[in-house]
Design a protein around this motif. Structure first.
Motif, PDB file in Angstrom:
ATOM      1  N   PHE A 213      -3.387  -4.236  14.721  1.00 55.34           N
ATOM      2  CA  PHE A 213      -4.952  -4.667  14.865  1.00 55.34           C
ATOM      3  C   PHE A 213      -4.842  -5.923  15.550  1.00 55.34           C
ATOM      4  O   PHE A 213      -3.290  -6.657  15.865  1.00 55.34           O
TER       5      PHE A 213
ATOM      6  N   ILE B  66     -10.367 -11.246  14.094  1.00 56.19           N
ATOM      7  CA  ILE B  66     -11.766 -11.917  14.435  1.00 56.19           C
ATOM      8  C   ILE B  66     -11.537 -13.137  15.177  1.00 56.19           C
ATOM      9  O   ILE B  66     -10.604 -13.959  15.693  1.00 56.19           O
TER      10      ILE B  66
ATOM     11  N   TYR C 127      -9.167   3.833  10.679  1.00 62.51           N
ATOM     12  CA  TYR C 127      -9.092   2.358  11.229  1.00 62.51           C
ATOM     13  C   TYR C 127      -8.814   1.848   9.676  1.00 62.51           C
ATOM     14  O   TYR C 127      -9.873   2.274   8.843  1.00 62.51           O
TER      15      TYR C 127
ATOM     16  N   ARG D 278      -9.134  -2.169   4.214  1.00 62.81           N
ATOM     17  CA  ARG D 278     -10.428  -0.930   3.759  1.00 62.81           C
ATOM     18  C   ARG D 278     -10.094  -0.050   4.406  1.00 62.81           C
ATOM     19  O   ARG D 278     -10.581  -0.099   5.528  1.00 62.81           O
TER      20      ARG D 278
ATOM     21  N   THR E 135      -9.288  -6.140  12.321  1.00 58.62           N
ATOM     22  CA  THR E 135      -9.049  -4.978  12.341  1.00 58.62           C
ATOM     23  C   THR E 135      -8.553  -4.172  13.502  1.00 58.62           C
ATOM     24  O   THR E 135      -7.447  -3.990  14.316  1.00 58.62           O
ATOM     25  N   SER E 136      -8.044  -3.027  12.889  1.00 58.33           N
ATOM     26  CA  SER E 136      -7.173  -2.094  13.208  1.00 58.33           C
ATOM     27  C   SER E 136      -7.588  -1.326  14.827  1.00 58.33           C
ATOM     28  O   SER E 136      -8.967  -1.207  14.974  1.00 58.33           O
TER      29      SER E 136
ATOM     30  N   ILE F 233      -8.667  -7.493   5.064  1.00 54.12           N
ATOM     31  CA  ILE F 233      -9.433  -8.751   4.257  1.00 54.12           C
ATOM     32  C   ILE F 233      -9.362  -9.197   3.131  1.00 54.12           C
ATOM     33  O   ILE F 233      -8.083  -8.955   2.835  1.00 54.12           O
TER      34      ILE F 233
ATOM     35  N   LYS G 244     -11.414   3.327   6.674  1.00 56.39           N
ATOM     36  CA  LYS G 244     -12.600   3.519   7.371  1.00 56.39           C
ATOM     37  C   LYS G 244     -12.816   4.700   8.882  1.00 56.39           C
ATOM     38  O   LYS G 244     -11.243   4.590   8.800  1.00 56.39           O
TER      39      LYS G 244
ATOM     40  N   VAL H 179     -13.854 -10.086   5.853  1.00 55.36           N
ATOM     41  CA  VAL H 179     -12.849  -9.424   7.205  1.00 55.36           C
ATOM     42  C   VAL H 179     -12.000 -10.331   7.964  1.00 55.36           C
ATOM     43  O   VAL H 179     -12.814 -10.801   9.012  1.00 55.36           O
TER      44      VAL H 179
ATOM     45  N   ARG I  36      -9.642  -2.552   7.473  1.00 57.05           N
ATOM     46  CA  ARG I  36      -9.872  -3.368   7.990  1.00 57.05           C
ATOM     47  C   ARG I  36      -9.073  -4.534   7.319  1.00 57.05           C
ATOM     48  O   ARG I  36      -8.981  -3.860   6.034  1.00 57.05           O
TER      49      ARG I  36
END
Length: 130
Positions: free
Chosen positions: A27, A30, A65, A55, A77-78, A69, A57, A74, A67
């Protein structure tokens, strides 16, 4: 064992990635304004990973993938996984290896391999291709 790698983006912000023991990115964080924010976030993840949620998605093309959190924000992200099983394995790897992960900081030195590259250039002077 996984590893955190801190780096500086071209716009001056910082980020970190968590990589698998094989060196594959799991991952990416941000964008953060200060390197110290990266370090604080890494410490928080390592010490309190079970307070974060994953989470799951999917992309329109069927890739999977997650996220990362905390408190509705967030934080990372993976990478994309081809199957839900691979995604679950990625999360399991985080839970297993993240608390013991080392941190590498490449944010200060853009030319990590510059010295070695210049040595190669120097050694190739006078070399003629036959």
């Amino acid at each position: 064992m996984g590893m955190f790698v801190i780096s500086k983006r071209q716009n001056g912000n910082y980020k970190f990635v968590f990589t698998s023991r094989k060196g594959k990115t799991i991952f990416t964080s941000i964008a953060l304004k200060k390197k110290q924010d990266c370090e604080s976030m890494i410490t928080g993840l390592a010490e309190h990973i079970h307070q974060f949620s994953f989470r799951k998605k999917s992309t329109p093309s069927g890739k999977h993938y997650f996220r990362l959190i905390k408190d509705g924000f967030v934080l990372a992200t993976s990478r994309k996984y081809s199957t839900p099983l691979m995604l679950s394995k990625g999360i399991d790897e985080i839970l297993k290896y993240l608390p013991e992960a080392e941190t590498l900081d490449f944010s200060e030195n853009d030319d990590v391999f510059k010295e070695e590259d210049s040595l190669v250039s120097e050694s190739n002077k006078g070399y003629k291709e036959q």
